[in-house]
Design a protein around this motif. Sequence first.
Motif, PDB file in Angstrom:
ATOM      1  N   ARG A 141     -10.378  56.148  31.264  1.00 34.67           N
ATOM      2  CA  ARG A 141      -9.314  55.156  31.442  1.00 34.67           C
ATOM      3  C   ARG A 141      -8.600  54.897  30.127  1.00 34.67           C
ATOM      4  NH1 ARG A 141     -13.220  51.190  33.963  1.00 34.67           N
ATOM      5  NH2 ARG A 141     -13.689  52.309  35.878  1.00 34.67           N
ATOM      6  N   GLN A 142      -9.369  54.845  29.022  1.00 32.22           N
ATOM      7  CA  GLN A 142      -8.727  54.594  27.738  1.00 32.22           C
ATOM      8  C   GLN A 142      -7.832  55.797  27.380  1.00 32.22           C
ATOM      9  OE1 GLN A 142      -7.332  52.336  26.133  1.00 32.22           O
ATOM     10  NE2 GLN A 142      -9.135  51.198  25.445  1.00 32.22           N
ATOM     11  N   ARG A 143      -8.237  57.012  27.753  1.00 26.93           N
ATOM     12  CA  ARG A 143      -7.370  58.169  27.517  1.00 26.93           C
ATOM     13  C   ARG A 143      -6.073  58.044  28.315  1.00 26.93           C
ATOM     14  NH1 ARG A 143     -10.225  62.604  24.930  1.00 26.93           N
ATOM     15  NH2 ARG A 143     -12.409  62.039  24.807  1.00 26.93           N
ATOM     16  N   VAL A 144      -6.169  57.520  29.554  1.00 24.75           N
ATOM     17  CA  VAL A 144      -4.972  57.323  30.371  1.00 24.75           C
ATOM     18  C   VAL A 144      -4.052  56.296  29.712  1.00 24.75           C
ATOM     19  CG1 VAL A 144      -4.118  56.431  32.581  1.00 24.75           C
ATOM     20  CG2 VAL A 144      -6.074  58.001  32.530  1.00 24.75           C
TER      21      VAL A 144
ATOM     22  N   ALA B 205       4.266  51.393  20.726  1.00 25.67           N
ATOM     23  CA  ALA B 205       3.460  51.240  21.928  1.00 25.67           C
ATOM     24  C   ALA B 205       2.137  50.614  21.554  1.00 25.67           C
ATOM     25  CB  ALA B 205       3.241  52.600  22.591  1.00 25.67           C
ATOM     26  N   MET B 206       1.469  50.069  22.573  1.00 29.62           N
ATOM     27  CA  MET B 206       0.235  49.346  22.280  1.00 29.62           C
ATOM     28  C   MET B 206      -0.843  49.713  23.291  1.00 29.62           C
ATOM     29  SD  MET B 206      -0.153  45.334  21.443  1.00 29.62           S
ATOM     30  CE  MET B 206      -1.696  44.625  20.929  1.00 29.62           C
ATOM     31  N   ILE B 207      -2.079  49.809  22.824  1.00 31.48           N
ATOM     32  CA  ILE B 207      -3.221  49.956  23.728  1.00 31.48           C
ATOM     33  C   ILE B 207      -4.204  48.823  23.449  1.00 31.48           C
ATOM     34  CG2 ILE B 207      -3.025  52.438  24.128  1.00 31.48           C
ATOM     35  CD1 ILE B 207      -5.103  52.912  21.991  1.00 31.48           C
ATOM     36  N   PHE B 208      -4.943  48.463  24.513  1.00 27.68           N
ATOM     37  CA  PHE B 208      -5.776  47.258  24.438  1.00 27.68           C
ATOM     38  C   PHE B 208      -7.253  47.599  24.605  1.00 27.68           C
ATOM     39  CE2 PHE B 208      -1.587  46.138  25.889  1.00 27.68           C
ATOM     40  CZ  PHE B 208      -1.295  45.015  25.124  1.00 27.68           C
ATOM     41  N   GLN B 209      -8.056  46.519  24.491  1.00 27.83           N
ATOM     42  CA  GLN B 209      -9.505  46.699  24.549  1.00 27.83           C
ATOM     43  C   GLN B 209      -9.994  47.189  25.900  1.00 27.83           C
ATOM     44  OE1 GLN B 209     -11.766  43.471  22.962  1.00 27.83           O
ATOM     45  NE2 GLN B 209     -13.601  43.998  24.059  1.00 27.83           N
ATOM     46  N   GLU B 210      -9.574  46.542  26.961  1.00 29.51           N
ATOM     47  CA  GLU B 210     -10.161  46.825  28.270  1.00 29.51           C
ATOM     48  C   GLU B 210      -9.139  47.541  29.152  1.00 29.51           C
ATOM     49  OE1 GLU B 210     -11.866  47.779  31.055  1.00 29.51           O
ATOM     50  OE2 GLU B 210     -13.369  46.839  29.771  1.00 29.51           O
ATOM     51  N   PRO B 211      -9.231  48.880  29.248  1.00 33.86           N
ATOM     52  CA  PRO B 211      -8.196  49.607  29.983  1.00 33.86           C
ATOM     53  C   PRO B 211      -8.112  49.204  31.450  1.00 33.86           C
ATOM     54  CG  PRO B 211     -10.008  51.069  29.359  1.00 33.86           C
ATOM     55  CD  PRO B 211     -10.237  49.769  28.677  1.00 33.86           C
TER      56      PRO B 211
ATOM     57  N   GLU C  46      -8.543  46.821  19.229  1.00 37.72           N
ATOM     58  CA  GLU C  46      -9.948  47.023  19.611  1.00 37.72           C
ATOM     59  C   GLU C  46     -10.087  48.014  20.771  1.00 37.72           C
ATOM     60  OE1 GLU C  46     -12.674  45.197  18.320  1.00 37.72           O
ATOM     61  OE2 GLU C  46     -11.862  43.330  17.516  1.00 37.72           O
ATOM     62  N   PRO C  47      -9.473  49.202  20.686  1.00 40.15           N
ATOM     63  CA  PRO C  47      -9.456  50.075  21.868  1.00 40.15           C
ATOM     64  C   PRO C  47     -10.812  50.678  22.210  1.00 40.15           C
ATOM     65  CG  PRO C  47      -8.548  51.232  19.994  1.00 40.15           C
ATOM     66  CD  PRO C  47      -8.807  49.816  19.544  1.00 40.15           C
TER      67      PRO C  47
END
Lengths: 324, 321
Positions: free
Chosen positions: A158-161, A91-97, A178-179
Amino acid sequence: MLTVRDLTVSVGPETAPVDIVAGVSFGLAKGEILGLVGESGCGKSMTSLAVMGLLPQPGPRVRAGRVLLEGCDVTQLQPWQRVEAGHGRMAMIFQEPMTSLNPVRRIGDQIAEAVRVHEGIPGAAALVRARELLELVRLPDPKMQLSAYPHQLSGGQRQRVMIAIALACRPQVLVADEPTTALDVTIQVQILGLLRELCNRLDMAILFITHDMGVIAQLADRVAVMYAGRIVETAAVDGLFGAPRHHYTRGLMDCMPSRNSGARRLPTISGQPPLPGSVAAGCVFALRCAAVRDECRVATPPRLEASQGHEVLCAFPLARGELP
Amino acid sequence: MSGNVILDVRDMMVSFSARRAGRKYRVQAVDGVSLSLAEGEVLGIVGESGCGKTTLGRTLVGLVQPDSGNINLKGTEVIGAGGSGLREMRLNVRMVFQDPNASLNPRRTIGDSVAEAADISGFFKSRAERSAAIAATLTAVGLNPSFAARYPYELSGGQRQRVGIARAILPTPSIFVADEPVSALDVSVQAQVLNLMMDLRDQLRLAMLFISHDLGVIRQISSRVAVMYMGRIVEQAGTRTVLDHPLHPYTRALVAAIPKPDPSRRILGAIEMGEPPSLFTRPHGCAYAPRCLMASDRCLVDVPQLRSVGADGRTIACHNV
């Protein structure tokens, strides 16, 4: 767990490809955080997208190399094929949630959607799992927040979501690009703490991409430094910060204001990174390297093992503790 | 504080009207800020997003109108001075923006952008004088004078930020308001631009209000630091005093939260300080009290005022220090 071998990502025509990621190799073990660090344009984001199979189309493509997740090559599979084949454990997370979340759907529904896709759990049960995930990422008042819209949350929430959605597939590998870059330091430290905790608790590996050496020092177990599409140095975090062996790594550390011990002027690295494909021969850093020799401009530098687990792409690396 | 004070701000209040859930609110972005700047002095302004640091900077260059308060520039009151006072302020107090891609007009040449303020003020007597001034300014920021005929897209990010600085130094300003001028740049380029700004500070005796969230950058360039929280200054003193020996609980948390580039000093998991309150629901007493580990009953009702504490001109707004 995750092995990347000679990954090469190219743009341009098939006949004259330009490599923006050139032969990148690294491994990632269970429960390990690998920091991939470099300046803009060095190819770190392209590497992460290639690993995820999310390269924009049409556009850059994987020209060579393999990405092995538990021994299975996933480079030739589309993301949905990976899910169907049971290789959806990334899975991936990004800079700007805010740009990753759907602004007109409730948080709970967005997490439940990921749960339904990956676990096949229907409707209400997926929402129960969504709430568990929100608890896992320590969002305050998770029951209430299930019915909130993204704009009602702060950037850190939002980043936690986003992390909760990423965890819905029970990933073995989490790629984080860059989360925390868009967050305040006070929030960043909490999100980094959460990632470290999840990594330990879920025995999950994290590929953490950043330009911030401070974040790397705080979070990573091992570090890979990228420059002009290549990994120029790989080491355990203590080894890298204690005794960087590549001249670029050393230069990067020296020009950080927070490592400067009172000098009036900051050391700098002269010039700019080369454009992709513009270095025909020799070392990609030769143009900016203070310790450059004639051989560096013609011969491709070897990958030397400077010490146990500490590799450097340089013919004349810095000795331990040597000043450039 | 030393040298001639050239900018003196007293009790500045700035608010915006906002609408939320059908109700009208007045958001107090800057809530009674006083500060002064001496010639050649750099005052760093730090704080989380939404603390009012950018609004403060924009007010000082005349981009935002304050509700009340005084701005005294070299002995002249600017607020209420009308057009000529504003023009004077705009030539003297210049802004360097965060993102040079957004602040440079893509369809104007670098030379035209650099000379814009001087052109508007009728500064140049002849075309030859204008080109010479542009060339000299570009050289001063470390760019080749031939860049004057180029367009922004032809430049790298670091070069564009040098242009952003060049257009702020022509004609002779005395104060820079720099809003996160290096945070969009890579570290290697950031160091070059910071060195340039320090050179200009020394050569032109420029005073700067340097707004940044990066305390490493602030430490390098500032002589004094003011910490802002929800529109107010909560601690101010010499840079080393604030960053090495912070006293206000908020400054202490802020300093502790910086990721130190040293793996042997890890802080993760040690700091859980919550999030700043919404500007729409400002707490009654100290705005930091809901997040503060030291908060007492008094903090919840009584707004702490800035007072002098200890040496190095330190002022602090906290009941418990």
